[in-house]
Design an enzyme around this catalytic site. Structure first.
Site, PDB file in Angstrom:
ATOM      1  CB  ILE A  93     158.965  50.836  18.272  1.00  0.00           C
ATOM      2  CG1 ILE A  93     158.197  50.503  19.075  1.00  0.00           C
ATOM      3  CG2 ILE A  93     159.300  52.842  17.719  1.00  0.00           C
ATOM      4  CD1 ILE A  93     158.331  50.547  20.755  1.00  0.00           C
ATOM      5  CG  LEU A  94     158.433  52.206  12.411  1.00  0.00           C
ATOM      6  CD1 LEU A  94     157.906  53.044  11.006  1.00  0.00           C
ATOM      7  CD2 LEU A  94     159.286  50.796  11.635  1.00  0.00           C
ATOM      8  CG  ASN A 108     151.139  50.474  13.377  1.00  0.00           C
ATOM      9  OD1 ASN A 108     150.964  49.394  13.152  1.00  0.00           O
ATOM     10  ND2 ASN A 108     150.661  50.835  14.331  1.00  0.00           N
ATOM     11  CG  HIS A 110     147.447  50.120  18.436  1.00  0.00           C
ATOM     12  ND1 HIS A 110     147.990  49.155  18.292  1.00  0.00           N
ATOM     13  CD2 HIS A 110     146.497  49.992  19.097  1.00  0.00           C
ATOM     14  CE1 HIS A 110     148.482  49.087  19.410  1.00  0.00           C
ATOM     15  NE2 HIS A 110     147.042  49.167  20.156  1.00  0.00           N
ATOM     16  N   GLY A 149     156.806  58.838  18.081  1.00  0.00           N
ATOM     17  CA  GLY A 149     155.678  58.161  19.160  1.00  0.00           C
ATOM     18  C   GLY A 149     154.902  56.124  18.502  1.00  0.00           C
TER      19      GLY A 149
HETATM   20  C1  GAR Z   1     146.623  43.088  14.371  1.00  0.00           C
HETATM   21  O1  GAR Z   1     145.828  42.032  14.403  1.00  0.00           O
HETATM   22  C2  GAR Z   1     147.364  44.140  14.287  1.00  0.00           C
HETATM   23  O2  GAR Z   1     146.268  45.154  14.608  1.00  0.00           O
HETATM   24  C3  GAR Z   1     148.454  43.837  15.156  1.00  0.00           C
HETATM   25  O3  GAR Z   1     148.726  42.604  14.835  1.00  0.00           O
HETATM   26  C4  GAR Z   1     148.153  41.599  14.766  1.00  0.00           C
HETATM   27  C5  GAR Z   1     148.961  40.673  13.514  1.00  0.00           C
HETATM   28  O4  GAR Z   1     147.540  39.978  12.981  1.00  0.00           O
HETATM   29  N1  GAR Z   1     149.620  45.010  15.211  1.00  0.00           N
HETATM   30  C6  GAR Z   1     149.383  45.608  16.141  1.00  0.00           C
HETATM   31  O5  GAR Z   1     149.968  45.035  17.403  1.00  0.00           O
HETATM   32  C7  GAR Z   1     151.159  46.647  16.524  1.00  0.00           C
HETATM   33  N2  GAR Z   1     150.841  47.363  17.794  1.00  0.00           N
HETATM   34  P1  GAR Z   1     147.906  40.026  11.047  1.00  0.00           P
HETATM   35  O6  GAR Z   1     149.780  39.350  11.407  1.00  0.00           O
HETATM   36  O7  GAR Z   1     147.513  38.483  10.938  1.00  0.00           O
HETATM   37  O8  GAR Z   1     147.771  41.170  10.505  1.00  0.00           O
END
Ligand code: GAR
Length: 198
Positions: A93-94, A108, A110, A149
């Site tokens: 978290i930043l 970002n 998600h 947030g």
């Molecule tokens: C992705 O599904 C991304 O949306 C999620 O982690 C995965 C990373 O995959 N991010 C989060 O959950 C952030 N809250 P990747 O390294 O193959 O892009």
């Protein structure tokens, strides 16, 4: 030419989607100047190196103190003359000072339909496990601006993905990832266009 810095922690398929988007010409007027990884073993680093993108590791292992770590990230973004920061599977978290330094310039990705299955504790595979446990018939992916947030900033793009019978968290994660890759590249174009109009 707009300069993008990408923050990663893991496999980096979303980083790859941005690299591919730029190389194919789908994403125009931008290049990735820097990849910052919180994890020294992230496969993302190999992906970046393969495309001659500069990488730096700034994580808890080499910067245990949070304030010093944030300062190092801001300095690296500044040195790379960053116009846009993409959090692509970045699992930290930043700090507020980083959000302030790049307000409106951090996005970002998600793996859910925000505001569902997001916020503290909802990251990576945990998101998909929670979706399956809830019995929801659909999930999705969201690209949003980052504010103070957790997963709360204005949404840029969002797309639904069906949950199918027999899905495991891994199967569902792979299906959602395909949509993430698509909307991330599209969202980058939207944000670039809005920065260019400033
Ligand atoms: C992705 O599904 C991304 O949306 C999620 O982690 C995965 C990373 O995959 N991010 C989060 O959950 C952030 N809250 P990747 O390294 O193959 O892009």
């Amino acid at each position: 030419m707009l300069r993008i810095s990408v923050l990663v922690s893991g496999g980096g398929t979303n980083l790859q989607a941005v690299i591919d988007g730029i190389e194919s010409g789908f994403i125009k007027n931008a290049r990735i100047g820097l990849v910052i990884s919180s994890n020294p073993n992230a496969y993302s680093l190999k992906r970046a190196k393969k495309h001659n993108i500069k990488t730096v590791i700034i994580g808890k292992t080499n910067y245990p103190e949070q304030e010093v770590r944030t300062k190092a990230i801001i300095a690296a973004l500044h040195d790379a003359k960053t116009d846009l920061v993409i959090l692509a599977g970045y699992m930290s978290i930043l700090d507020q000072s980083l959000v302030e330094a790049y307000r409106g310039r951090i996005i970002n990705i998600h793996p859910s339909l925000i505001p569902q299955f997001c916020g503290p504790g909802f990251y990576g595979k945990r998101v998909h496990e929670s979706v399956l446990a809830s019995g929801a018939s659909e999930t999705g992916a969201t690209v949003h601006y980052v504010d103070e947030g957790v997963d709360t900033g204005p949404i840029i793009l969002q797309e639904k993905v069906p949950v199918l019978e027999g899905d495991t968290a891994d199967i569902l994660a792979d299906r959602v990832l395909e949509t993430e890759h698509k909307i991330l590249a599209e969202a980058v174009n939207i944000v670039i266009a809005s920065i260019q109009q400033e």
